[in-house]
Design a protein around this motif. Structure first.
Motif, PDB file in Angstrom:
ATOM      1  N   VAL A 117       0.783  -1.030  -0.103  1.00  0.00           N
ATOM      2  CA  VAL A 117      -0.027  -0.026  -0.028  1.00  0.00           C
ATOM      3  C   VAL A 117       0.923   1.312   0.025  1.00  0.00           C
ATOM      4  O   VAL A 117       0.507   2.146  -0.732  1.00  0.00           O
ATOM      5  CB  VAL A 117      -0.966  -0.008   1.203  1.00  0.00           C
ATOM      6  N   SER A 118       1.987   1.087   0.677  1.00  0.00           N
ATOM      7  CA  SER A 118       2.755   2.475   0.746  1.00  0.00           C
ATOM      8  C   SER A 118       3.568   2.682  -0.851  1.00  0.00           C
ATOM      9  O   SER A 118       3.649   3.673  -1.145  1.00  0.00           O
ATOM     10  CB  SER A 118       4.005   2.174   1.756  1.00  0.00           C
ATOM     11  N   ARG A 119       3.809   1.456  -1.432  1.00  0.00           N
ATOM     12  CA  ARG A 119       4.160   1.720  -2.925  1.00  0.00           C
ATOM     13  C   ARG A 119       3.170   2.388  -3.816  1.00  0.00           C
ATOM     14  O   ARG A 119       3.255   3.073  -4.566  1.00  0.00           O
ATOM     15  CB  ARG A 119       4.758   0.283  -3.345  1.00  0.00           C
ATOM     16  N   VAL A 120       1.873   1.795  -3.330  1.00  0.00           N
ATOM     17  CA  VAL A 120       0.772   2.371  -4.343  1.00  0.00           C
ATOM     18  C   VAL A 120       0.749   3.809  -4.171  1.00  0.00           C
ATOM     19  O   VAL A 120       0.311   4.499  -4.956  1.00  0.00           O
ATOM     20  CB  VAL A 120      -0.582   1.602  -3.788  1.00  0.00           C
ATOM     21  N   TYR A 121       0.722   4.222  -2.730  1.00  0.00           N
ATOM     22  CA  TYR A 121       0.543   5.439  -2.474  1.00  0.00           C
ATOM     23  C   TYR A 121       1.641   6.309  -3.032  1.00  0.00           C
ATOM     24  O   TYR A 121       1.188   7.474  -3.677  1.00  0.00           O
ATOM     25  CB  TYR A 121       0.946   5.698  -0.813  1.00  0.00           C
ATOM     26  N   ASP A 122       2.822   5.925  -3.125  1.00  0.00           N
ATOM     27  CA  ASP A 122       3.913   6.606  -3.722  1.00  0.00           C
ATOM     28  C   ASP A 122       3.229   6.891  -5.255  1.00  0.00           C
ATOM     29  O   ASP A 122       3.769   8.180  -5.634  1.00  0.00           O
ATOM     30  CB  ASP A 122       5.265   6.025  -3.630  1.00  0.00           C
ATOM     31  N   ILE A 123       3.083   5.805  -5.921  1.00  0.00           N
ATOM     32  CA  ILE A 123       2.742   5.995  -7.321  1.00  0.00           C
ATOM     33  C   ILE A 123       1.337   7.117  -7.383  1.00  0.00           C
ATOM     34  O   ILE A 123       1.456   7.686  -8.405  1.00  0.00           O
ATOM     35  CB  ILE A 123       2.311   4.792  -7.698  1.00  0.00           C
ATOM     36  N   LEU A 124       0.522   6.924  -6.601  1.00  0.00           N
ATOM     37  CA  LEU A 124      -0.736   7.913  -6.668  1.00  0.00           C
ATOM     38  C   LEU A 124      -0.257   9.291  -6.570  1.00  0.00           C
ATOM     39  O   LEU A 124      -0.538  10.243  -7.530  1.00  0.00           O
ATOM     40  CB  LEU A 124      -1.668   7.555  -5.571  1.00  0.00           C
ATOM     41  N   LYS A 125       0.397   9.376  -5.597  1.00  0.00           N
ATOM     42  CA  LYS A 125       1.292  10.815  -5.374  1.00  0.00           C
ATOM     43  C   LYS A 125       1.866  11.254  -6.322  1.00  0.00           C
ATOM     44  O   LYS A 125       1.715  12.627  -6.772  1.00  0.00           O
ATOM     45  CB  LYS A 125       2.054  10.916  -4.074  1.00  0.00           C
ATOM     46  N   ALA A 126       2.880  10.492  -7.163  1.00  0.00           N
ATOM     47  CA  ALA A 126       3.498  10.973  -8.297  1.00  0.00           C
ATOM     48  C   ALA A 126       2.602  11.182  -9.413  1.00  0.00           C
ATOM     49  O   ALA A 126       2.943  12.060 -10.275  1.00  0.00           O
ATOM     50  CB  ALA A 126       4.374   9.847  -8.751  1.00  0.00           C
TER      51      ALA A 126
END
Length: 166
Positions: free
Chosen positions: A21-30
């Protein structure tokens, strides 16, 4: 990407899934998608007030389903509240246990939804599935009528189910 009325995408998950989920968060923020994520400032002193505000200010709630998510009282509170608030729910299945499917309260809430399957937790797998998730989020942003189409019901069923019309 802007969501209506300054809303955000809320990430609802069990802590065991935090790495994905942290990785998904990073991609969404990008991708400039506004995201509520508890470990990135979403959670304040009062856990229940923070969860309620996260849901109330969400345009979409993405639930990352696992057996641990289903067993978590806080995850149940969060997603049940999201459903009662008529929030669009995007169900993401993390395939840690092969052939596991949601049941009980979680199965009831997500039964008609099309899942985003995060079967492959490699960097490439997460990138591919997060792109699919972004496409679903953008569908919501493009048209309010897409809220219930994801579940295969269309607006006629949306009204029949007692939901407010869009």
């Amino acid at each position: 990407m802007a969501l209506s009325d300054g809303k955000h995408v809320m990430l609802s998950y069990n802590w065991k899934s935090q790495k994905i989920v942290s990785r998904v968060y990073d991609i969404l923020k990008a991708e400039n998608i506004p995201v509520w994520f508890d470990v990135q400032g979403g959670m304040k002193d009062d856990i229940y007030k923070s969860m309620a505000e996260g849901v109330e200010n969400a345009a979409i709630v993405c639930c990352f389903m696992t057996p641990e998510y289903q067993e978590s009282e806080n995850c149940q509170l969060e997603l049940t509240y999201a459903e009662k608030q008529h929030k669009r729910i995007i169900a993401c299945l993390i395939d840690e246990e092969k052939n596991w499917r949601p049941s009980n309260w979680l199965g009831l809430i997500t039964a008609k939804l099309l899942y985003v399957h995060f079967k492959d937790d490699s960097e490439e797998g997460i990138q591919i599935k997060t792109k699919e998730l972004i496409d679903r989020i953008k569908e919501h942003s493009a048209s309010a009528e897409s809220i219930y189409y994801e579940a295969g019901g269309g607006l006629q069923n949306y009204k029949l189910m007692g939901k407010p019309s869009v």
